[in-house]
Motif scaffolding. Structure first.
Motif, mmCIF file in Angstrom:
data_model
loop_
_atom_site.group_PDB
_atom_site.id
_atom_site.type_symbol
_atom_site.label_atom_id
_atom_site.label_comp_id
_atom_site.label_asym_id
_atom_site.label_seq_id
_atom_site.Cartn_x
_atom_site.Cartn_y
_atom_site.Cartn_z
ATOM 1 N N ASP A 14 0.858 -1.182 0.000
ATOM 2 C CA ASP A 14 0.000 0.000 0.000
ATOM 3 C C ASP A 14 0.895 1.232 0.000
ATOM 4 O O ASP A 14 1.574 1.516 0.997
ATOM 5 C CB ASP A 14 -0.911 -0.020 1.226
ATOM 6 C CG ASP A 14 -1.978 1.073 1.189
ATOM 7 O OD1 ASP A 14 -2.119 1.729 0.139
ATOM 8 O OD2 ASP A 14 -2.663 1.268 2.202
ATOM 9 N N CYS A 36 0.346 4.936 2.508
ATOM 10 C CA CYS A 36 -0.662 4.298 3.368
ATOM 11 C C CYS A 36 -1.164 5.204 4.476
ATOM 12 O O CYS A 36 -2.094 4.830 5.201
ATOM 13 C CB CYS A 36 -0.102 3.006 3.962
ATOM 14 S SG CYS A 36 1.204 3.237 5.199
ATOM 15 N N GLY A 77 3.021 -1.424 4.201
ATOM 16 C CA GLY A 77 2.612 -0.053 3.988
ATOM 17 C C GLY A 77 3.841 0.830 3.873
ATOM 18 O O GLY A 77 4.798 0.660 4.638
#
Length: 266
Positions: A54, A57, A75
């Motif tokens: 991600d 994030c 993340g």
């Protein structure tokens, strides 16, 4: 959400989550209450049993959702205070990590993830090419880059955005992603607020003061001027590109920029 207006800086301050984390948490909880964006993302690339990254994030709001089904989740966030908040959020979750880093230089090895997800972060059209190359580098063949952004042509939210961003050109942004080999799906969602105060807090961090005032008045009017249980229709775009598993096809970004597959420099 980071501004579209400049690409000169490596990291642009986010005008909402960097400075108004409590209100942004309200916004995250209000967004897409029916899970339509998640449904479309899973249809585009199911991450069950796969490795997910991600990008941007933030404070990690979406990481636990991916962690339910993914083999691993990473993340990456450039702003140190948000990195710490994200690490707190995922503390105790197995196979979930958060690292400080930029979309232009991801702290991951080549071909190390199956899904790269970015939601209203960095990938806003022309100027994001370095991040696209980095996403291509860390993806395994057959992996997917999933970019979620607000649909600036969708009303009423889009009209408020266009008023604050008069130079933003939605068709040009969509042409950019199309030329880069992305498909696009428009997603109609519903935001839901417990009360008028929550709606006001969120809209005030997303728009300039005069636009926020208009947006708040319109939301109240749409909901019959009631004080609780307010909803707001908001459109999104989901851009998806799959990394080729064999020969690179003409028109794909890797065909014209070999740096997408070269090793990351320290």
């Amino acid at each position: 959400m980071v501004s579209w207006l400049s690409r000169r800086a490596e990291v642009l301050p986010s005008p909402n989550i960097w400075y108004y984390r409590e209100a942004y948490e309200l916004e995250n909880r209000a967004q897409d209450v029916d899970g339509e964006v998640w449904r479309v993302l899973r249809e585009e690339c199911d991450w069950t049993g796969r490795d997910v990254l991600d990008v941007g994030c933030g404070d990690g709001f979406h990481l636990p959702y991916f962690a339910r089904d993914a083999r691993s989740v990473v993340g990456v966030e450039p702003y140190e205070p948000l990195v710490r908040e994200a690490q707190k959020r995922v503390d105790g979750l197995p196979r979930v990590e958060v690292h400080k880093g930029r979309a232009q230089r991801l702290p991951l090895d080549d071909a190390s993830v199956d899904v790269v997800h970015a939601r209203t972060a960095y990938f806003f059209g022309p100027g994001c090419e370095p991040g696209l190359r980095e996403a291509e580098r860390v993806l395994r063949p057959g992996g997917a880059l999933l970019i979620v952004d607000l649909d600036v042509t969708s009303e009423p939210y889009g009209s408020w955005m266009r008023e604050d961003l008069p130079h933003y050109d939605p068709p040009a942004v969509e042409r950019f992603f199309e030329r880069a080999g992305f498909g696009c799906r428009r997603v109609a969602t519903r935001w839901a607020f417990a009360d008028a105060a929550a709606a006001e807090a969120v809209l005030k961090i997303e728009f300039s003061a005069p636009v926020a005032a208009r947006a708040i008045a319109e939301v109240l009017q749409r909901n019959g001027n009631r004080a609780r249980d307010l909803t707001l229709p908001v459109g999104y775009r989901v851009h998806t590109r799959v990394k080729p598993t064999g020969l690179v096809l003409p028109g794909h970004s890797a065909a014209s920029d070999s740096s997408s597959s070269s090793p990351r420099m320290p």
